[in-house]
Design a protein around this motif. Structure first.
Motif, PDB file in Angstrom:
ATOM      1  N   UNK A   1       0.550  -1.549  -0.040  1.00 49.55           N
ATOM      2  CA  UNK A   1       0.319   0.218   0.095  1.00 49.55           C
ATOM      3  C   UNK A   1       0.457   1.067  -0.118  1.00 49.55           C
ATOM      4  N   UNK A   2       0.627   1.870  -0.597  1.00 48.93           N
ATOM      5  CA  UNK A   2       1.505   3.766  -0.880  1.00 48.93           C
ATOM      6  C   UNK A   2       0.317   4.809   0.142  1.00 48.93           C
ATOM      7  N   UNK A   3       1.372   5.178   0.889  1.00 46.68           N
ATOM      8  CA  UNK A   3       0.677   6.699   1.454  1.00 46.68           C
ATOM      9  C   UNK A   3       1.357   7.836   1.578  1.00 46.68           C
ATOM     10  N   UNK A   4       0.547   8.405   0.663  1.00 42.83           N
ATOM     11  CA  UNK A   4       1.401   9.820   0.402  1.00 42.83           C
ATOM     12  C   UNK A   4       0.942  10.985   1.337  1.00 42.83           C
ATOM     13  N   UNK A   5       1.982  11.306   2.041  1.00 37.49           N
ATOM     14  CA  UNK A   5       2.692  12.577   3.630  1.00 37.49           C
ATOM     15  C   UNK A   5       2.445  13.695   3.620  1.00 37.49           C
ATOM     16  N   UNK A   6       1.229  14.770   3.749  1.00 38.70           N
ATOM     17  CA  UNK A   6       1.732  15.878   3.113  1.00 38.70           C
ATOM     18  C   UNK A   6       2.480  16.845   4.095  1.00 38.70           C
ATOM     19  N   UNK A   7       3.227  17.354   4.220  1.00 36.21           N
ATOM     20  CA  UNK A   7       3.635  18.173   5.423  1.00 36.21           C
ATOM     21  C   UNK A   7       4.805  18.140   6.106  1.00 36.21           C
TER      22      UNK A   7
ATOM     23  N   UNK B   1      -1.633  11.367  -8.675  1.00 32.31           N
ATOM     24  CA  UNK B   1      -2.559  11.240  -6.774  1.00 32.31           C
ATOM     25  C   UNK B   1      -3.005   9.900  -6.459  1.00 32.31           C
ATOM     26  N   UNK B   2      -3.685   9.312  -8.119  1.00 28.48           N
ATOM     27  CA  UNK B   2      -4.175   8.262  -8.329  1.00 28.48           C
ATOM     28  C   UNK B   2      -3.484   6.308  -7.480  1.00 28.48           C
ATOM     29  N   UNK B   3      -2.166   7.210  -7.735  1.00 29.16           N
ATOM     30  CA  UNK B   3      -0.973   6.265  -6.885  1.00 29.16           C
ATOM     31  C   UNK B   3      -0.894   5.712  -5.552  1.00 29.16           C
ATOM     32  N   UNK B   4      -1.759   6.553  -4.626  1.00 31.89           N
ATOM     33  CA  UNK B   4      -1.299   6.331  -3.635  1.00 31.89           C
ATOM     34  C   UNK B   4      -2.673   5.626  -3.009  1.00 31.89           C
ATOM     35  N   UNK B   5      -3.088   5.068  -2.522  1.00 30.13           N
ATOM     36  CA  UNK B   5      -4.055   4.393  -1.205  1.00 30.13           C
ATOM     37  C   UNK B   5      -4.626   4.805  -0.027  1.00 30.13           C
ATOM     38  N   UNK B   6      -4.499   5.850   0.195  1.00 26.78           N
ATOM     39  CA  UNK B   6      -4.530   6.891   1.711  1.00 26.78           C
ATOM     40  C   UNK B   6      -3.555   8.107   1.650  1.00 26.78           C
TER      41      UNK B   6
ATOM     42  N   UNK C   1     -10.537  15.169  -5.898  1.00 26.52           N
ATOM     43  CA  UNK C   1     -11.255  13.899  -6.456  1.00 26.52           C
ATOM     44  C   UNK C   1      -9.879  12.975  -6.949  1.00 26.52           C
ATOM     45  N   UNK C   2      -8.563  12.877  -7.245  1.00 27.39           N
ATOM     46  CA  UNK C   2      -7.861  12.352  -7.648  1.00 27.39           C
ATOM     47  C   UNK C   2      -7.669  11.282  -7.349  1.00 27.39           C
ATOM     48  N   UNK C   3      -8.025  11.621  -5.935  1.00 24.05           N
ATOM     49  CA  UNK C   3      -7.761  10.417  -5.031  1.00 24.05           C
ATOM     50  C   UNK C   3      -8.149   9.576  -4.715  1.00 24.05           C
TER      51      UNK C   3
END
Length: 191
Positions: A5-11, A42-47, A63-65
């Motif tokens: 699973x992939x998570x994008x962590x912003x900040x 952004x569609x690459x990320x599960x969270x 809308x891309x997530x």
């Protein structure tokens, strides 16, 4: 073999918050990012988790997530949306706390997953210390509920009431340092 699973962590990065390592322990590949979202698929990320990200995520990106991104906010929403929420909880005498909520097109107005009130002794603490306490509380709230967050095993609730909102420009000029004792500052504001 099961796809990681992939998570994008912003900040904040892994030096600032332990949430990133907690996600990695749950077998997430975590991409830390603090830039322009146009540079990512952004569609690459599960969270997607936003914590300390100082940019507004526009509707096109929302809308891309694959699922609604989550924000970790240092206030008891709907109170103190926007900037410096810990400070404003004392100035406005509103509930102090932390909230994990879905991000929507309105700033800090998404549906709530988890939240907790935080008690601070105003006589013994500075604004900086109060912020650190809230920071630890939001990390703890996220990590305690990480399995539910990953599996979406939670029921969201709508924010009730109008609440409050503040911009950075709303800070009083008398704030020169966050090392001020909270109670002393509140007394000085009444003079």
């Amino acid at each position: 073999m099961k796809k990681k699973l992939r998570c994008l962590f912003l900040g904040y990065d892994s030096k600032k918050t332990k949430i990133i390592s907690a996600l990695k322990k749950k077998k997430f590949a975590v991409k830390h990012f603090n830039g322009n979202l146009n540079k990512l698929d952004l569609k690459e990320f599960d969270l997607c988790v936003s914590f300390g990200y100082r940019k507004i995520i526009d509707k096109k990106h929302l809308l891309s997530f694959k699922r609604k991104p989550l924000n970790l906010h240092l206030s008891y929403l709907p109170f103190n949306r926007g900037a410096h929420p810990v400070f404003w909880s004392f100035i406005d005498n509103t509930p102090s706390g932390v909230t994990i909520h879905e991000i929507n097109s309105k700033l800090d107005k998404g549906r709530i997953l988890f939240q907790k009130k935080v008690k601070i002794n105003k006589k013994k603490n500075t604004f900086k210390k109060a912020y650190k306490i809230h920071f630890k509380q939001i990390e703890s709230l996220f990590i305690r509920n990480i399995t539910k967050i990953i599996s979406r095993n939670y029921v969201t609730k709508k924010q009730i009431g109008k609440g409050s909102f503040h911009y950075t420009a709303d800070l009083p000029n008398s704030i020169k340092s966050w090392d001020l004792n909270i109670n002393n500052f509140l007394i000085s504001m009444k003079k």
